[in-house]
Design an enzyme around this catalytic site. Structure first.
Site, mmCIF file in Angstrom:
data_model
loop_
_atom_site.group_PDB
_atom_site.id
_atom_site.type_symbol
_atom_site.label_atom_id
_atom_site.label_comp_id
_atom_site.label_asym_id
_atom_site.label_seq_id
_atom_site.Cartn_x
_atom_site.Cartn_y
_atom_site.Cartn_z
ATOM 1 C CB SER A 244 -24.646 -34.501 9.501
ATOM 2 O OG SER A 244 -24.097 -35.794 9.329
ATOM 3 C CE1 TYR A 259 -20.123 -32.965 12.135
ATOM 4 C CE2 TYR A 259 -21.310 -35.015 11.735
ATOM 5 C CZ TYR A 259 -20.844 -33.791 11.296
ATOM 6 O OH TYR A 259 -21.112 -33.387 9.997
ATOM 7 C CE LYS A 263 -23.078 -30.901 11.290
ATOM 8 N NZ LYS A 263 -23.109 -29.604 10.590
HETATM 9 N N1 LIG Z 1 -17.834 -33.961 4.702
HETATM 10 C C1 LIG Z 1 -18.801 -34.745 5.156
HETATM 11 O O1 LIG Z 1 -18.726 -35.978 5.065
HETATM 12 C C2 LIG Z 1 -20.018 -34.144 5.794
HETATM 13 C C3 LIG Z 1 -21.104 -34.969 6.064
HETATM 14 C C4 LIG Z 1 -22.230 -34.442 6.651
HETATM 15 C C5 LIG Z 1 -22.274 -33.097 6.978
HETATM 16 N N2 LIG Z 1 -21.207 -32.305 6.723
HETATM 17 C C6 LIG Z 1 -21.309 -30.902 7.117
HETATM 18 O O2 LIG Z 1 -21.147 -30.084 5.983
HETATM 19 C C7 LIG Z 1 -20.562 -28.849 6.354
HETATM 20 C C8 LIG Z 1 -19.350 -28.561 5.494
HETATM 21 O O3 LIG Z 1 -18.431 -29.634 5.642
HETATM 22 P P1 LIG Z 1 -17.168 -29.824 4.680
HETATM 23 O O4 LIG Z 1 -16.923 -31.266 4.572
HETATM 24 O O5 LIG Z 1 -17.311 -29.009 3.473
HETATM 25 O O6 LIG Z 1 -16.028 -29.241 5.654
HETATM 26 P P2 LIG Z 1 -14.766 -28.326 5.331
HETATM 27 O O7 LIG Z 1 -13.914 -28.415 6.533
HETATM 28 O O8 LIG Z 1 -14.194 -28.655 3.988
HETATM 29 O O9 LIG Z 1 -15.415 -26.852 5.236
HETATM 30 C C9 LIG Z 1 -15.938 -26.237 6.388
HETATM 31 C C10 LIG Z 1 -15.750 -24.750 6.273
HETATM 32 O O10 LIG Z 1 -16.277 -24.169 7.480
HETATM 33 C C11 LIG Z 1 -15.332 -23.235 7.971
HETATM 34 N N3 LIG Z 1 -15.441 -23.131 9.420
HETATM 35 C C12 LIG Z 1 -15.106 -24.057 10.358
HETATM 36 N N4 LIG Z 1 -15.295 -23.573 11.585
HETATM 37 C C13 LIG Z 1 -15.767 -22.316 11.441
HETATM 38 C C14 LIG Z 1 -16.155 -21.298 12.342
HETATM 39 N N5 LIG Z 1 -16.059 -21.472 13.661
HETATM 40 N N6 LIG Z 1 -16.620 -20.134 11.841
HETATM 41 C C15 LIG Z 1 -16.683 -19.929 10.511
HETATM 42 N N7 LIG Z 1 -16.312 -20.851 9.618
HETATM 43 C C16 LIG Z 1 -15.860 -22.034 10.063
HETATM 44 C C17 LIG Z 1 -13.969 -23.783 7.553
HETATM 45 O O11 LIG Z 1 -12.966 -22.765 7.532
HETATM 46 C C18 LIG Z 1 -14.284 -24.342 6.185
HETATM 47 O O12 LIG Z 1 -14.108 -23.374 5.161
HETATM 48 C C19 LIG Z 1 -20.225 -28.974 7.852
HETATM 49 O O13 LIG Z 1 -21.267 -28.378 8.605
HETATM 50 C C20 LIG Z 1 -20.225 -30.473 8.077
HETATM 51 O O14 LIG Z 1 -20.530 -30.832 9.397
HETATM 52 C C21 LIG Z 1 -20.078 -32.797 6.127
#
Ligand SMILES: NC(=O)c1ccc[n+]([C@@H]2O[C@H](COP(=O)([O-])OP(=O)(O)OC[C@H]3O[C@@H](n4cnc5c(N)ncnc54)[C@H](O)[C@@H]3O)[C@@H](O)[C@H]2O)c1
Length: 353
Positions: A244, A259, A263
Site C-alpha cells: 500500500s 496498517y 504495509k
Molecule cells: N482498497 C484500498 O483502498 C487499498 C489500498 C491499498 C492497499 N490495499 C490492499 O489491497 C489488498 C486487497 O484489498 P481490497 O480493497 O480488495 O480488500 P477486500 O476486503 O475487498 O478483499 C480482501 C480479500 O482478502 C480476503 N482475506 C482477508 N483476510 C484474509 C485472511 N486472513 N486469509 C485469507 N484471505 C483473507 C478477504 O476475504 C477478501 O476476499 C489488501 O491487502 C489491502 O490492504 C487496498
C-alpha cells in the site's frame, strides 16, 4: 511539495473534528487549499495539432472541451465480462505483446475472492493464464468467484479456503495446487485487512497483533510456502505483494499506525526476499495502491474522509477496482524480467505532494 500537504493539514487541523465524521465545512476548507485547484488553473481553449506527413491544410488545432467535475469520479460499475485469451489470439500477437501476457502460466492469488485480488485474477485470465488458484478465507465469496470465472471462461480455476495466518492449511493447499497444476509460475498476495481511525495510544494490542498477523505474517507464510516449492523445483517465478502507499506515507486524516506499519513491513520483506531469491530466478515486487474504491472503503463512515482523500490526490479520484490489473499482469509476465525488489505506487499521484 511536502509543504502543500502541511498547509492542508494546518488549515484543517484547527477546524476539523478528530475523526472527520461529517464535517463537510472543513472538507471544503481542504479543497480550497488543495493543489488540484492550482493544477487546473492553466487551461487552454485550443490545442495545436501538427501531423506528418503534412496535410494540405497545414497545422490545425482542436478545441478543448472542459470536463465537468463529476466526470472525474470513479465509475463504480464493475465490468462483469471476462474474456480469456485464446490460443488463436495469442498466436496473432506481436512478440512484445506475447511477452507481456501470462500465456500458459499457473497463478495463485490470495484474497482473490473479491476486490482488487479478484480483479487481478480476472485480468490474469484475460492475459492468458493456463490455471488459476484462489486462496481466501471467505468460503462463500471464494466459491462464487471460481464458479463465475469457470463459467465465463472454461479455464481450470480452483478455490481453497485458506486463512493466510494458518501455516499448515497454506502448505496443504499449495501441495494440492502443485499436484493439480504443477509448480506455480506466479503468486499474487492480495489478502489483507485494514483498521483505521484508531489512535495509537488507544489501539487494542490484540487487534494490532491480528492485523500484523494477516497482512505481514500472512504475506510471509504464503510467499515462503510457494517460494520453497519454486526453489526446490528450480522453477523461475514472479511473486507480487500487494502492499500500500501506506507503507511509504502516513495517511491523513485517519490514524492507522498498525496498517501503515504492516504495509511498510510487506515492502521491506519483499525487497529482502527479492535479494535472497534472485539467485533462484524468483522475482519479487510490490504494488502499492493509493485509495481504491473497493468494499474495504465503501462504508458510510468514510464518506467525509473520502472527500479529503480525493482532494489530496492529483487525479481527484479513488482508484477503480481494476486499476491494478495492468501492473499485475506486467509484473507476472516475462516482460518485467529485469524487475525485482521494486515497489510501484499506483495512487493517482497522492504521494507526489
Ligand atoms: N482498497 C484500498 O483502498 C487499498 C489500498 C491499498 C492497499 N490495499 C490492499 O489491497 C489488498 C486487497 O484489498 P481490497 O480493497 O480488495 O480488500 P477486500 O476486503 O475487498 O478483499 C480482501 C480479500 O482478502 C480476503 N482475506 C482477508 N483476510 C484474509 C485472511 N486472513 N486469509 C485469507 N484471505 C483473507 C478477504 O476475504 C477478501 O476476499 C489488501 O491487502 C489491502 O490492504 C487496498
Amino acid at each position: 511539495m511536502a509543504t502543500i500537504r502541511s498547509a492542508v493539514r494546518a488549515a484543517t487541523r484547527a477546524s476539523v473534528a478528530p475523526r472527520f465524521a461529517t464535517n463537510i465545512g472543513s472538507v471544503q476548507a481542504v479543497r480550497a487549499f488543495s493543489s488540484s485547484t492550482a493544477r487546473l488553473s492553466v487551461r487552454e481553449k485550443e490545442v495545436p495539432v501538427t501531423t506528418w506527413p503534412a496535410t494540405k491544410d497545414g497545422p490545425s488545432s482542436i478545441p478543448v472541451i472542459p470536463k465537468k467535475q463529476s466526470e472525474f469520479e470513479v465509475d463504480a460499475a464493475e465490468n462483469e465480462e471476462v474474456h480469456p485469451l485464446t490460443q488463436e489470439a495469442y498466436n496473432k500477437m506481436s512478440p512484445t505483446m506475447q511477452k507481456m501476457s501470462v500465456h500458459g502460466k499457473t497463478i495463485i492469488i490470495t484474497g482473490g475472492a473479491r476486490g482488487l485480488g479478484n480483479h487481478m485474477a480476472r485480468a490474469c485470465v484475460e492475459a492468458g493464464a493456463a490455471n488459476l488458484v484462489i486462496f481466501d478465507a471467505n468460503q462463500e465469496l471464494g466459491e462464487a468467484a471460481v464458479r463465475e470465472l469457470y463459467e465465463k471462461t472454461g479455464l481450470p480455476v480452483t478455490f481453497f479456503k485458506v486463512d493466510v495466518r494458518d501455516e499448515d492449511a497454506i502448505n496443504a493447499a499449495v501441495d494440492r495446487a502443485v499436484e493439480m497444476y504443477g509448480i506455480p509460475d506466479v503468486l499474487v498476495n492480495a489478502a489483507g485487512i485494514a483498521d483505521s481511525n484508531i489512535k495509537a495510544e488507544e489501539y487494542d494490542s490484540k487487534m494490532f497483533r491480528r492485523l500484523i498477523d494477516i497482512n505481514l505474517n500472512g504475506t510471509f507464510l504464503v510467499s515462503q510456502a510457494v517460494g520453497r516449492r519454486m526453489i526446490a523445483a528450480g522453477k523461475p517465478g514472479s511473486i507480487i505483494l500487494v502492499a500500500s502507499m501506506s507503507g511509504s506515507i502516513v495517511n491523513y486524516p485517519q490514524e492507522q499506525s498498525c496498517y501503515n506499519a504492516s504495509k511498510a513491513g510487506v515492502i521491506q520483506f519483499g525487497k529482502s526476499i527479492a535479494s535472497e531469491w534472485a539467485k533462484y530466478n524468483i522475482r519479487v515486487n510490490c504494488i502499492s495502491p493509493g485509495y481504491m474504491d473497493t468494499a474495504l472503503n465503501r462504508v458510510p463512515a468514510l464518506e467525509a474522509q473520502k472527500k479529503i482523500w480525493r482532494s489530496l490526490t492529483p487525479q481527484n479520484r479513488l482508484g477503480a477496482v481494476d486499476d491494478l490489473n495492468g501492473l499485475c499482469v506486467f509484473l507476472a509476465s516475462d516482460a518485467s524480467g529485469f524487475m525485482t525488489g521494486s515497489n510501484i505506487l499506483i495512487d493517482g499521484g497522492y504521494s507526489c505532494y
